[in-house]
Design an enzyme around this catalytic site. Structure first.
Site, PDB file in Angstrom:
ATOM      1  N   GLU A 174      -0.040  -3.332  -1.096  1.00 56.93           N
ATOM      2  CA  GLU A 174      -1.101  -2.407  -1.517  1.00 56.93           C
ATOM      3  C   GLU A 174      -2.480  -2.907  -1.111  1.00 56.93           C
ATOM      4  OE1 GLU A 174      -0.622   0.605  -3.667  1.00 56.93           O
ATOM      5  OE2 GLU A 174       1.452   0.484  -2.994  1.00 56.93           O
ATOM      6  N   HIS A 250      -2.346  -2.012 -10.318  1.00 57.59           N
ATOM      7  CA  HIS A 250      -2.838  -2.994  -9.333  1.00 57.59           C
ATOM      8  C   HIS A 250      -3.581  -4.083 -10.103  1.00 57.59           C
ATOM      9  CE1 HIS A 250      -3.159   0.409  -6.161  1.00 57.59           C
ATOM     10  NE2 HIS A 250      -2.152  -0.360  -5.828  1.00 57.59           N
ATOM     11  N   CYS A 371     -11.864   0.438  -6.406  1.00 56.03           N
ATOM     12  CA  CYS A 371     -10.847   1.086  -5.559  1.00 56.03           C
ATOM     13  C   CYS A 371     -11.499   1.723  -4.350  1.00 56.03           C
ATOM     14  CB  CYS A 371     -10.153   2.218  -6.309  1.00 56.03           C
ATOM     15  SG  CYS A 371      -9.290   1.717  -7.773  1.00 56.03           S
TER      16      CYS A 371
HETATM   17  O1  SUG Z   1      -2.582   4.724  -5.499  1.00 55.08           O
HETATM   18  N1  SUG Z   1      -4.187   7.428  -7.059  1.00 55.08           N
HETATM   19  C1  SUG Z   1      -4.285   6.130  -6.411  1.00 55.08           C
HETATM   20  C2  SUG Z   1      -5.359   5.309  -7.041  1.00 55.08           C
HETATM   21  C3  SUG Z   1      -5.597   4.035  -6.284  1.00 55.08           C
HETATM   22  C4  SUG Z   1      -6.506   3.105  -6.993  1.00 55.08           C
HETATM   23  N2  SUG Z   1      -6.700   1.954  -6.231  1.00 55.08           N
HETATM   24  C5  SUG Z   1      -6.892   0.719  -6.712  1.00 55.08           C
HETATM   25  N3  SUG Z   1      -6.714   0.436  -7.969  1.00 55.08           N
HETATM   26  N4  SUG Z   1      -7.240  -0.188  -5.881  1.00 55.08           N
HETATM   27  C6  SUG Z   1      -2.934   5.414  -6.463  1.00 55.08           C
HETATM   28  O2  SUG Z   1      -2.255   5.527  -7.504  1.00 55.08           O
HETATM   29  C7  SUG Z   1      -3.413   9.699  -7.318  1.00 55.08           C
HETATM   30  C8  SUG Z   1      -3.239  10.930  -6.445  1.00 55.08           C
HETATM   31  C9  SUG Z   1      -2.889  12.140  -7.235  1.00 55.08           C
HETATM   32  O3  SUG Z   1      -2.212  12.038  -8.257  1.00 55.08           O
HETATM   33  O4  SUG Z   1      -3.325  13.248  -6.814  1.00 55.08           O
HETATM   34  C10 SUG Z   1      -3.483   8.409  -6.525  1.00 55.08           C
HETATM   35  O5  SUG Z   1      -2.915   8.324  -5.451  1.00 55.08           O
END
Ligand code: SUG
Length: 448
Positions: A174, A250, A371
């Site tokens: 990730e 994460h 993020c």
């Molecule tokens: O991968 N949300 C992302 C959020 C990523 C956050 N990144 C970090 N913490 N670095 C994920 O879960 C949600 C998309 C949706 O539900 O429409 C989403 O992909």
């Protein structure tokens, strides 16, 4: 030579929507099916970029991806013209259309893992695009991510790019969301801290029971090898599986680090004392004075950390050596978190100031300030070798806000994703964007 940490923020794409796609990410699941506002989302992100630039930080921009991803839908068996592909997917498999429309590439902390030149064997800055293998809608990001990063950091004398790891859960990667670099100065050799959620091949490491652990130990080790990091320059640590089961999908939802400081929740890791001692020892050998701030669970519960995104903050070094914490508005709305932050800045420690940003559109999908940015530590020569089109300036900010205002919708619901016009709107916008950011042809519709 001077060195910098440059934050490259993901520009929110025109199809930003709430698809409920991320099992284990509480915000994504609880806001599923709500109407989104892509225009507001993109402007909120740009405002943060502008504010950091105005504070004197070097700020960059990372372009969004082509969505809906028609090529991904074709690979799943939908055929015909682009409009027919979208229409058929909408009729037969709406969840696949929703996934192919996700603007999730905005969370660029997940785009790649980056090792600065001071840490790597060949003295170049290394990038490994993340395979984001845990979620289908994110697993389709890395080919375009690699092309965009290649167009931003093109000079092979300074930058080395690695393709994503094998696309299987055992190498689930990730990117920088589970990677933190500590150092005395950005241009000096540091220690790279890799946090994993489980081991794919060694059953001695406990795994979460309810939600997936997205990052494996084996993926982190592979990235460290690819980047040519030394034994003295890495620490691997396991995330506490019980916090993953509480929505910490994460490590950057429960800890953030910068320079010589790790700011983390008391429950973030397994074997915390041993891990802190290892970080301390390896950084001391590099002449750095490692410190950590542990936030006690009786002041901020894990649930408060997940809801407020206290740790998904940006911890930035200012010219006078003190640090600034960039937090989302949700931290101010949580009385326990806000009280903790007041105490923290008053205590005379390294974190002296907190600045609050409204990033609600992204937050509702589980993406806070941290993020939205990919950190790249660069020295002056390397910074000069970056494609200048992606470095934020006042005129670029104006151009991008006008571009968003011209091309983005201010409401998007699931039913809108079936509109073939949306694809045309996105392609028109992105074609213009690649000219604004001087990226060349990076999108499938520009290449094929
Ligand atoms: O991968 N949300 C992302 C959020 C990523 C956050 N990144 C970090 N913490 N670095 C994920 O879960 C949600 C998309 C949706 O539900 O429409 C989403 O992909």
């Amino acid at each position: 030579m001077k060195s910098f940490e440059v934050n490259f923020d993901g520009l929110v794409g025109p199809t930003h929507n709430y698809g409920g796609l991320s099992f284990g990410n509480v915000a994504s699941q609880s806001n599923s099916q709500q109407a989104s506002n892509p225009k507001e989302a993109a402007l909120q992100g740009l405002e943060k970029m502008k504010a950091l630039m105005d504070m004197g930080f070097v700020q960059g921009v990372l372009a969004p991806q082509e969505r809906p991803d028609v090529a991904a839908l074709r690979s799943l068996g939908f055929s015909g013209t682009d409009a027919q592909v979208i229409e058929r997917a909408a009729k037969e498999a709406m969840p696949l259309l929703v996934a192919s429309c996700s603007a999730s590439s905005m969370w660029v902390a997940n785009a790649a893992t980056v090792s600065p030149s001071a840490d790597t064997a060949d003295g170049r800055v290394h990038f490994t695009a993340a395979n984001l293998n845990c979620k289908y809608h994110r697993s389709i990001e890395h080919p375009t991510t690699s092309r965009v990063l290649g167009a931003m950091f093109a000079d092979q004398q300074h930058f080395a790019h690695h393709a994503a790891l094998p696309a299987v859960a055992q190498f689930g990667d990730e990117g920088a969301a589970n990677h933190t670099r500590f150092c005395r100065e950005y241009g000096e050799a540091g220690v790279e801290f890799f946090v994993f959620g489980r081991s794919a091949f060694d059953s001695r490491y406990p795994a979460p029971q309810k939600y997936p652990a997205r990052q494996t130990l084996e993926a982190s080790q592979a990235v460290a090898r690819l980047h040519g990091l030394s034994e003295e320059g890495v620490v691997f640590a396991q995330q506490n599986p019980s916090v993953i089961d509480q929505g910490v999908f994460h490590n950057d939802v429960i800890a953030v680090g910068n320079g010589e400081l790790l700011f983390h929740h008391q429950d973030a890791f397994l074997n915390t004392e041993q891990m802190l001692a290892e970080l301390h020892g390896k950084l001391a050998a590099r002449g750095a004075n490692f410190q950590s701030i542990s936030v006690p669970r009786d002041q901020v519960a894990v649930e408060d950390a997940v809801r407020s995104y206290l740790f998904n903050s940006q911890l930035l070094s200012r010219a006078d050596g003190s640090m600034l914490l960039i937090v989302p508005e949700e931290c101010r709305a949580n009385p326990r978190v806000w009280q903790y932050l007041q105490g923290l800045t008053a205590a005379g420690g390294p974190i002296r100031e907190v600045k609050v940003f409204d990033l609600k559109q992204s937050m509702q999908n589980g993406g806070g300030p941290a993020c939205l940015r990919l950190r790249v530590a660069l020295n002056e020569t390397e910074l000069a070798a970056v494609n200048p089109g992606v470095i934020m300036t006042a005129p670029l900010y104006d151009t991008l806000t006008q571009w968003v205002s011209k091309h983005y919708r201010d409401a998007l619901r699931e039913s809108d994703l079936a509109d073939p016009q949306l694809l045309l709107e996105c392609r028109t916008a992105l074609d213009e964007l690649t000219q604004i950011l001087k990226l060349g042809s990076v999108y499938p519709f520009q290449i094929n």
